[in-house]
Design a protein around this motif. Structure first.
Motif, short mmCIF file in Angstrom:
data_model
loop_
_atom_site.label_atom_id
_atom_site.label_comp_id
_atom_site.label_asym_id
_atom_site.label_seq_id
_atom_site.Cartn_x
_atom_site.Cartn_y
_atom_site.Cartn_z
N ILE A 116 0.85 -1.19 0.00
CA ILE A 116 0.00 0.00 0.00
C ILE A 116 0.89 1.24 0.00
O ILE A 116 1.72 1.42 0.88
CB ILE A 116 -0.95 0.01 1.22
CG1 ILE A 116 -1.82 -1.26 1.22
CG2 ILE A 116 -1.82 1.26 1.18
CD1 ILE A 116 -2.85 -1.31 2.34
N LEU A 117 0.70 2.06 -1.03
CA LEU A 117 1.46 3.29 -1.18
C LEU A 117 0.51 4.47 -1.02
O LEU A 117 -0.47 4.60 -1.76
CB LEU A 117 2.13 3.33 -2.56
CG LEU A 117 3.05 4.52 -2.86
CD1 LEU A 117 4.26 4.51 -1.92
CD2 LEU A 117 3.51 4.48 -4.31
N VAL A 118 0.77 5.33 -0.03
CA VAL A 118 -0.10 6.45 0.30
C VAL A 118 0.64 7.75 0.07
O VAL A 118 1.76 7.93 0.57
CB VAL A 118 -0.55 6.37 1.78
CG1 VAL A 118 -1.42 7.57 2.13
CG2 VAL A 118 -1.29 5.07 2.05
N VAL A 119 0.04 8.68 -0.66
CA VAL A 119 0.61 10.03 -0.75
C VAL A 119 -0.21 10.94 0.15
O VAL A 119 -1.43 10.88 0.20
CB VAL A 119 0.66 10.57 -2.19
CG1 VAL A 119 1.46 9.66 -3.09
CG2 VAL A 119 -0.71 10.80 -2.76
N THR A 120 0.48 11.78 0.91
CA THR A 120 -0.18 12.69 1.84
C THR A 120 0.72 13.89 2.11
O THR A 120 1.95 13.82 1.95
CB THR A 120 -0.52 11.97 3.16
OG1 THR A 120 -1.18 12.88 4.04
CG2 THR A 120 0.72 11.45 3.86
N HIS A 121 0.11 14.99 2.52
CA HIS A 121 0.88 16.17 2.94
C HIS A 121 0.91 16.27 4.46
O HIS A 121 1.58 17.16 5.01
CB HIS A 121 0.25 17.44 2.37
CG HIS A 121 -1.09 17.76 2.98
ND1 HIS A 121 -2.25 17.15 2.56
CD2 HIS A 121 -1.44 18.58 3.99
CE1 HIS A 121 -3.26 17.60 3.28
NE2 HIS A 121 -2.80 18.47 4.16
N THR A 176 7.12 12.18 12.51
CA THR A 176 6.07 12.55 13.47
C THR A 176 6.60 13.45 14.57
O THR A 176 5.84 14.19 15.19
CB THR A 176 5.43 11.29 14.10
OG1 THR A 176 6.46 10.49 14.70
CG2 THR A 176 4.73 10.47 13.04
N GLY A 177 7.91 13.44 14.79
CA GLY A 177 8.50 14.31 15.80
C GLY A 177 8.97 15.63 15.26
O GLY A 177 9.44 16.48 16.00
N ASN A 178 8.83 15.81 13.95
CA ASN A 178 9.30 17.04 13.31
C ASN A 178 8.19 17.60 12.47
O ASN A 178 7.74 16.99 11.52
CB ASN A 178 10.54 16.71 12.44
CG ASN A 178 11.15 17.96 11.84
OD1 ASN A 178 10.52 19.01 11.78
ND2 ASN A 178 12.39 17.82 11.37
N HIS A 179 7.72 18.78 12.78
CA HIS A 179 6.55 19.35 12.11
C HIS A 179 6.92 20.30 10.96
O HIS A 179 6.15 21.13 10.56
CB HIS A 179 5.68 20.09 13.12
CG HIS A 179 5.02 19.18 14.08
ND1 HIS A 179 3.95 19.58 14.86
CD2 HIS A 179 5.25 17.88 14.41
CE1 HIS A 179 3.56 18.57 15.63
NE2 HIS A 179 4.33 17.54 15.37
N GLU A 180 8.11 20.08 10.41
CA GLU A 180 8.58 21.02 9.39
C GLU A 180 7.69 21.02 8.15
O GLU A 180 7.67 21.99 7.39
CB GLU A 180 10.02 20.67 8.97
CG GLU A 180 10.14 19.30 8.28
CD GLU A 180 11.56 19.00 7.88
OE1 GLU A 180 12.39 19.91 7.95
OE2 GLU A 180 11.85 17.87 7.48
N LEU A 181 6.94 19.95 7.91
CA LEU A 181 6.14 19.88 6.71
C LEU A 181 4.81 20.61 6.88
O LEU A 181 4.14 20.89 5.91
CB LEU A 181 5.88 18.42 6.32
CG LEU A 181 7.14 17.66 5.90
CD1 LEU A 181 6.80 16.21 5.64
CD2 LEU A 181 7.79 18.28 4.68
N GLY A 182 4.39 20.82 8.13
CA GLY A 182 3.18 21.58 8.42
C GLY A 182 1.91 20.97 7.88
O GLY A 182 1.90 20.03 7.19
#
Length: 240
Positions: A200-205, A234-240
């Motif tokens: 299963i390949l999931v794309v997400t922002h 999950t410990g780094n919110h740089e992607l927002g």
């Protein structure tokens, strides 16, 4: 054997001054039973990558192998029945559930089976089994308008699983859901990957949705910038 193999996949739109490279030299593999994320902001090329792997968007260059079948090698392989491969080997889940509004939950799943020429009685049995497994046994005869967002997305997942595909491709499957329902859907996908031995390949922002994924790739400006583990994301919110 890998369920998905991508090597040097590149997709270019336009020519000359209007040329845009949506994906550049993507290379990775996904094993059966793995849940893998392609994580990145809007416009980074995630959906282009997914539709190229899903035999919808022809790559400009590079190689794509699905369940041992080379489907693209510097363009689509000549002579392949891409529609048949999509029906038999791939399942798709989208941001919008795309259920047919005048069909019940069970009928929406049956459609995918009947397209593959499964007799109606067997299609009904398979659809009921899937929906019951996804805790929708009480919703078999409900139309999409009577379902919650989370329930409708689970029907869409059942439809994607109907033909027991080796590969499931999900494009922002939780974007229309609240955080709780979104995480439930991702947990369900992880369970299904293991139980059905599907890749299963999931794309997400949304970095909040990838907890429990086996591997996570970060896409930026059309390039896979590298693989990250779950804690790093999950410990780094740089992607927002």
């Amino acid at each position: 054997m890998f369920a998905i193999e991508v090597a040097g996949l590149t997709k270019i739109y336009g020519k000359g001054e209007t040329m845009v490279t949506a994906i550049s030299d993507a290379t990775f593999q996904v094993k059966p039973g793995e849940l893998v994320a392609i994580l990145g902001p809007s416009g980074s090329g995630k959906t282009t990558l997914l539709t190229s792997i899903g035999l919808i968007n022809e790559p400009t260059r590079g190689k794509v192998v699905i369940d041992g079948t080379v489907v693209a090698d510097e363009g689509w392989r000549p002579g392949l029945d891409l529609k048949r491969i999509r029906r038999e080997k791939l399942g798709f889940i989208f941001q919008a559930h795309n259920l047919i509004p005048f069909l019940t939950a069970m009928e929406n799943v049956m459609v995918a089976l009947e397209i593959n020429h499964l007799p109606r009685s067997e299609a009904r049995e398979r659809a009921e089994e899937l929906l019951t497994t996804l805790n929708l046994g009480h919703r078999l005869n409900n139309y999409p308008s009577a379902l919650s967002g989370g329930e409708a997305q689970r029907v869409a997942i059942a439809r994607a699983l109907a033909n027991r595909p080796k590969v499931i491709l999900a494009d922002e499957p939780t974007a229309a859901l609240d955080t709780g329902n979104g995480k439930n859907v991702m947990t369900l996908l992880k369970k299904l990957a293991v139980e059905n031995h599907s890749a299963i390949l999931v794309v997400t922002h949304d970095h909040r949705m990838v907890e429990g994924f086996d591997r996570i790739f970060h896409v930026s400006d059309g390039r896979i910038a590298g693989e990250k583990n779950n804690l790093e994301v999950t410990g780094n919110h740089e992607l927002g």
